[in-house]
Design a protein around this motif. Structure first.
Motif, PDB file in Angstrom:
ATOM      1  N   ILE A   1       0.817  -1.224   0.000  1.00 41.36           N
ATOM      2  CA  ILE A   1       0.000   0.000   0.000  1.00 41.36           C
ATOM      3  C   ILE A   1       0.852   1.277   0.000  1.00 41.36           C
ATOM      4  O   ILE A   1       0.607   2.172  -0.817  1.00 41.36           O
ATOM      5  N   PRO A   2       1.891   1.387   0.850  1.00 42.85           N
ATOM      6  CA  PRO A   2       2.659   2.641   0.859  1.00 42.85           C
ATOM      7  C   PRO A   2       3.427   2.914  -0.444  1.00 42.85           C
ATOM      8  O   PRO A   2       3.857   4.043  -0.673  1.00 42.85           O
ATOM      9  N   THR A   3       3.573   1.893  -1.300  1.00 44.19           N
ATOM     10  CA  THR A   3       4.323   2.082  -2.558  1.00 44.19           C
ATOM     11  C   THR A   3       3.421   2.501  -3.724  1.00 44.19           C
ATOM     12  O   THR A   3       3.918   2.776  -4.815  1.00 44.19           O
ATOM     13  N   LEU A   4       2.100   2.535  -3.510  1.00 43.94           N
ATOM     14  CA  LEU A   4       1.179   2.831  -4.612  1.00 43.94           C
ATOM     15  C   LEU A   4       1.369   4.269  -5.102  1.00 43.94           C
ATOM     16  O   LEU A   4       1.623   5.173  -4.306  1.00 43.94           O
ATOM     17  N   THR A   5       1.229   4.456  -6.411  1.00 41.24           N
ATOM     18  CA  THR A   5       1.442   5.791  -6.998  1.00 41.24           C
ATOM     19  C   THR A   5       0.156   6.402  -7.559  1.00 41.24           C
ATOM     20  O   THR A   5       0.127   7.579  -7.885  1.00 41.24           O
ATOM     21  N   GLN A   6      -0.908   5.609  -7.701  1.00 40.42           N
ATOM     22  CA  GLN A   6      -2.189   6.144  -8.163  1.00 40.42           C
ATOM     23  C   GLN A   6      -2.940   6.730  -6.960  1.00 40.42           C
ATOM     24  O   GLN A   6      -2.552   6.504  -5.816  1.00 40.42           O
ATOM     25  N   PRO A   7      -4.013   7.502  -7.186  1.00 41.51           N
ATOM     26  CA  PRO A   7      -4.783   8.007  -6.050  1.00 41.51           C
ATOM     27  C   PRO A   7      -5.340   6.868  -5.187  1.00 41.51           C
ATOM     28  O   PRO A   7      -5.906   5.900  -5.707  1.00 41.51           O
TER      29      PRO A   7
ATOM     30  N   GLN B   1      -4.348  14.424   3.515  1.00 39.87           N
ATOM     31  CA  GLN B   1      -3.786  14.186   2.187  1.00 39.87           C
ATOM     32  C   GLN B   1      -2.273  14.322   2.243  1.00 39.87           C
ATOM     33  O   GLN B   1      -1.743  15.238   2.866  1.00 39.87           O
ATOM     34  N   ARG B   2      -1.599  13.382   1.602  1.00 38.60           N
ATOM     35  CA  ARG B   2      -0.166  13.498   1.361  1.00 38.60           C
ATOM     36  C   ARG B   2       0.094  12.913  -0.009  1.00 38.60           C
ATOM     37  O   ARG B   2      -0.129  11.736  -0.248  1.00 38.60           O
ATOM     38  N   ASN B   3       0.522  13.759  -0.944  1.00 33.91           N
ATOM     39  CA  ASN B   3       0.751  13.333  -2.336  1.00 33.91           C
ATOM     40  C   ASN B   3      -0.497  12.656  -2.894  1.00 33.91           C
ATOM     41  O   ASN B   3      -1.557  13.257  -2.885  1.00 33.91           O
ATOM     42  N   ASN B   4      -0.375  11.400  -3.338  1.00 33.68           N
ATOM     43  CA  ASN B   4      -1.510  10.696  -3.949  1.00 33.68           C
ATOM     44  C   ASN B   4      -2.389   9.979  -2.923  1.00 33.68           C
ATOM     45  O   ASN B   4      -3.340   9.289  -3.291  1.00 33.68           O
TER      46      ASN B   4
ATOM     47  N   GLU C   1      -3.318   4.406  19.064  1.00 38.40           N
ATOM     48  CA  GLU C   1      -3.464   3.976  20.458  1.00 38.40           C
ATOM     49  C   GLU C   1      -4.376   2.762  20.568  1.00 38.40           C
ATOM     50  O   GLU C   1      -4.325   2.034  21.557  1.00 38.40           O
ATOM     51  N   GLU C   2      -5.213   2.530  19.556  1.00 39.61           N
ATOM     52  CA  GLU C   2      -6.110   1.370  19.591  1.00 39.61           C
ATOM     53  C   GLU C   2      -5.274   0.105  19.395  1.00 39.61           C
ATOM     54  O   GLU C   2      -4.734  -0.144  18.323  1.00 39.61           O
ATOM     55  N   GLY C   3      -5.140  -0.668  20.445  1.00 38.73           N
ATOM     56  CA  GLY C   3      -4.343  -1.895  20.375  1.00 38.73           C
ATOM     57  C   GLY C   3      -2.848  -1.640  20.223  1.00 38.73           C
ATOM     58  O   GLY C   3      -2.114  -2.520  19.793  1.00 38.73           O
ATOM     59  N   GLN C   4      -2.396  -0.410  20.529  1.00 36.88           N
ATOM     60  CA  GLN C   4      -0.973  -0.041  20.373  1.00 36.88           C
ATOM     61  C   GLN C   4      -0.452  -0.545  19.025  1.00 36.88           C
ATOM     62  O   GLN C   4       0.448  -1.378  18.948  1.00 36.88           O
ATOM     63  N   THR C   5      -1.029  -0.026  17.960  1.00 34.74           N
ATOM     64  CA  THR C   5      -0.806  -0.548  16.616  1.00 34.74           C
ATOM     65  C   THR C   5       0.132   0.332  15.814  1.00 34.74           C
ATOM     66  O   THR C   5      -0.109   1.533  15.675  1.00 34.74           O
ATOM     67  N   LYS C   6       1.169  -0.272  15.276  1.00 34.99           N
ATOM     68  CA  LYS C   6       2.042   0.446  14.342  1.00 34.99           C
ATOM     69  C   LYS C   6       1.353   0.453  12.984  1.00 34.99           C
ATOM     70  O   LYS C   6       0.922  -0.590  12.498  1.00 34.99           O
ATOM     71  N   GLY C   7       1.214   1.657  12.396  1.00 38.11           N
ATOM     72  CA  GLY C   7       0.502   1.789  11.129  1.00 38.11           C
ATOM     73  C   GLY C   7       1.435   1.741   9.922  1.00 38.11           C
ATOM     74  O   GLY C   7       2.604   1.348  10.031  1.00 38.11           O
ATOM     75  N   LEU C   8       0.918   2.173   8.781  1.00 36.41           N
ATOM     76  CA  LEU C   8       1.664   2.102   7.520  1.00 36.41           C
ATOM     77  C   LEU C   8       2.635   3.269   7.345  1.00 36.41           C
ATOM     78  O   LEU C   8       3.471   3.244   6.450  1.00 36.41           O
ATOM     79  N   GLY C   9       2.475   4.328   8.160  1.00 40.50           N
ATOM     80  CA  GLY C   9       3.425   5.437   8.117  1.00 40.50           C
ATOM     81  C   GLY C   9       3.324   6.335   6.896  1.00 40.50           C
ATOM     82  O   GLY C   9       4.259   7.066   6.576  1.00 40.50           O
ATOM     83  N   ILE C  10       2.180   6.304   6.215  1.00 37.43           N
ATOM     84  CA  ILE C  10       1.987   7.175   5.047  1.00 37.43           C
ATOM     85  C   ILE C  10       1.746   8.615   5.522  1.00 37.43           C
ATOM     86  O   ILE C  10       2.299   9.560   4.974  1.00 37.43           O
ATOM     87  N   PHE C  11       0.894   8.745   6.543  1.00 36.14           N
ATOM     88  CA  PHE C  11       0.654  10.053   7.158  1.00 36.14           C
ATOM     89  C   PHE C  11       1.468  10.117   8.444  1.00 36.14           C
ATOM     90  O   PHE C  11       1.309   9.264   9.320  1.00 36.14           O
TER      91      PHE C  11
END
Length: 193
Positions: free
Chosen positions: A66-72, A165-168, A88-98
């Motif tokens: 998912i973080p490598t996608l270039t389309q919207p 929003q960040r880039n696409n 904080e929900e379940g102390q979850t590490k996310g995808l880091g896009i935002f």
């Protein structure tokens, strides 16, 4: 136009599919990386709890893709939250896009926030022809604090980022597919990006 809704077991996918159908398009459900890579538009839905949804993404390898996608790409509700650094929900590490964390509303307000609330400070092509203070449908206990990535704001206890929003990559905390004609207009704007 090829529209793919990411199917990873944590989505409100049928209502999104119906909303896209009403706009005159077909959306396919897929977890196939090639199918997702070939899409013109990708929708990343999410309903449920962050840590278990993230676990399903990791098991399918979609957390890498998912973080490598270039389309919207449009993350909806939990989908948007999983695109952040951490929840904080379940102390979850996310995808880091935002580059922002997701935190819980305090006990001072009823949780989850459930029902209609307004969006304002609209600042994106995603909200073209949408009026300030239009009502959207929300169901959530965790939120993204206001950030320079915010393209819409909502107030519930505090002003928070109800769209990013960040880039696409775009994310909305509300459910456009359940937000009547204005929600459908936002989906349509996304498909026209």
């Amino acid at each position: 136009m090829k529209i793919v809704i990411i199917d990873y077991g944590a989505g409100n996918i049928q209502s999104i599919q119906f909303a896209i159908k009403r706009l005159g398009f077909d959306a396919i459900l897929s977890k196939d990386p090639n199918e997702i890579l070939q899409a013109d538009k990708v929708i990343f839905p999410g309903v449920g709890e962050a840590s278990s949804a993230m676990k399903m993404l990791i098991e399918s390898g979609l957390n890498e893709l998912i973080p490598t996608l270039t389309q919207p790409v449009l993350g909806i509700c939990l989908g948007m939250q999983l695109m952040c650094n951490y929840s904080e929900e379940g102390q979850t590490k996310g995808l880091g896009i935002f580059d922002v964390d997701v935190i819980k509303f305090s006990n001072a307000v009823k949780v989850p926030q459930m029902g209609w609330n307004t969006i304002f400070n609209l600042n994106s092509k995603l909200f073209e022809t949408i009026n300030e203070k239009e009502y959207m449908y929300l169901v959530h206990s965790f939120y993204v604090p206001n950030t320079n990535l915010a393209i819409a704001t909502t107030n519930y206890e505090v002003n928070y980022a109800s769209a990013l929003q960040r880039n696409n990559f775009y994310g909305v905390q509300f459910h456009p597919e359940k937000s009547g004609k204005w929600g459908e207009k936002i989906l349509n704007n996304f498909l026209n990006l």
